[in-house]
Design an enzyme around this catalytic site. Structure first.
Site, short mmCIF file in Angstrom:
data_model
loop_
_atom_site.label_atom_id
_atom_site.label_comp_id
_atom_site.label_asym_id
_atom_site.label_seq_id
_atom_site.Cartn_x
_atom_site.Cartn_y
_atom_site.Cartn_z
N TYR A 57 0.86 -1.19 0.00
CA TYR A 57 0.00 0.00 0.00
C TYR A 57 0.88 1.23 0.00
O TYR A 57 2.07 1.17 0.29
CB TYR A 57 -0.94 0.00 1.21
N CYS A 58 0.26 2.39 -0.35
CA CYS A 58 1.02 3.64 -0.35
C CYS A 58 0.09 4.78 0.07
O CYS A 58 -0.57 4.67 1.10
CB CYS A 58 1.68 3.89 -1.70
N ARG A 59 0.05 5.86 -0.71
CA ARG A 59 -0.65 7.06 -0.22
C ARG A 59 -2.15 7.05 -0.46
O ARG A 59 -2.90 7.73 0.22
CB ARG A 59 -0.06 8.30 -0.90
N CYS A 88 -2.01 7.07 -6.03
CA CYS A 88 -0.56 6.95 -5.84
C CYS A 88 -0.10 5.69 -6.55
O CYS A 88 -0.76 4.65 -6.49
CB CYS A 88 -0.26 6.87 -4.35
#
Lengths: 221, 221
Positions: free
Chosen positions: A177-179, A183
DNA sequence: GTCATATTCAAGGACTCCATTGAATATTTG
DNA sequence: CAAATATTCAATGGAGTCCTTGAATATGAC
């Protein structure tokens, strides 16, 4: 009835927070700041603008009360002034997604084709975390991981992923996962992992959504 | 990484709904439309602007997808395109209330001094309605009452209140409500009722908040 | 078809916004 | 104190916004 001037002044003031967000660059700034505080120079890099221009946008957000500042030596860190601002930006995004024409096209133009990527919802990830049969990778920059991450996630910044492949249990299902959904870090991570023969998926949205849904988070390294 | 132009285009599009709301007059329009659909001329009167100017603002909202239109003979009715838009506007108001400097001063400059007015929260009113020992007055224009009102409320437009005083049980506690906390109809009603010796209070906010909290509502006359 | 009504269109002037540029300010380091 | 770094300030041109004005369009009534 009450005089028109006072009413107009009131609604002009109520529209101030919308004015602050009514610019793509400032929207980007808020979006980045949802991951935690940042210095001006750092933010300028993030939104591909000059430092002077970024500074002016930040001051506009400051005047509207959406962000606050903290000085640390020669640097000035900007941060969202309250979780309400995250909520506002998230609501704004939802409305744009539902009602702004051509947004989907622009989104795929930016993030690319995701049809080959396996995805997972927050609820699905929560279940897997509960069962304990999943490795969760936070592929954002380390500072953002330190400011807050999904409980149990490991920090593997995208640039380090290839080198650290061997550290990741090769039998496990991996979720990156990220932002947030706009993203592309997690996309890259999943592509790299899949190419290396791993069973990988990305979380549909990102850390801010996880946190605002009051799911378990941690801070620190 | 992905190209800057695509990212900027995406965030420009995400900021579109903010741009649509980034104007006091358009904010007023959305605020009125939360009570139900309206014709252009009607809206122009409501926000004290020329019909031409109002029409242009409405078309801006239309282009952003926040409102939709319906033609009925020679008139065109505008309406919010989804409940999401109400949510957005309500969120924006909350953010402005929390963060925009001087807003409170502008609010009292418009609505006047409320210190002498008895108020009641949604929860309190719900309790009294359950107990059945309260008369609820909807003091908005009849069309807004017809488009939706608190279940059990009686429509008494502000202009009719004095004439209909005798119809209101003189022993009962009376609660008046209108469009929301920035609407002064209910204030006027409570002042008139109190001056007539009645036990009156205003609901702190208005019908849209009641409805969005999923409390019981009705439609029709 | 003509008239009245409701809405939109088009053009203009005042104002604000945005990115750029180069200079100014504030803080730390040496 | 001087130099280096991070940020802000000030001025500029070009674009967009807002309200006004008068004309154009669309629908229903007669």
């Amino acid at each position: 009835m009450a005089d028109h001037a006072a009413k107009q002044a009131l609604f002009d003031a109520l529209a101030e927070s919308a004015k602050a967000l009514a610019n793509g660059r400032r929207a980007e700034l808020i979006d980045v700041l949802m991951q935690g505080e940042r210095s001006v120079e750092d933010l300028a890099l993030e939104i591909d603008q000059t430092v002077a221009n970024t500074s002016q946008h930040l001051q506009r957000l400051l005047r509207a009360g959406l962000v606050r500042t903290r000085r640390d030596g020669t640097r000035i860190f900007y941060d969202l002034s309250s979780p309400l601002v995250s909520t506002l930006w998230r609501t704004m995004r939802r409305v744009a997604e539902a009602h702004v024409e051509g947004l989907e096209r622009l989104a795929t133009a930016y993030v690319g084709d995701r049809s080959g990527l396996d995805t997972m919802t927050r609820d699905q990830l929560r279940e897997r975390l509960r069962a304990g049969d999943v490795v969760v990778l936070d592929v954002r920059p380390p500072a953002e991981y330190a400011a807050g991450h999904i409980r149990g996630a490991v920090s593997v910044p995208l640039g380090d992923l290839r080198a650290r492949l061997r550290d990741i249990d090769s039998g496990a299902r991996v979720v990156a996962y990220c932002r947030g959904s706009y993203c592309v870090y997690a996309d890259e991570a999943v592509r790299l992992l899949t190419a290396a023969g791993r069973d990988a998926a990305r979380l549909e949205d990102g850390f801010p959504e996880w946190a605002s849904a009051r799911l378990p988070v941690e801070r620190g390294v």
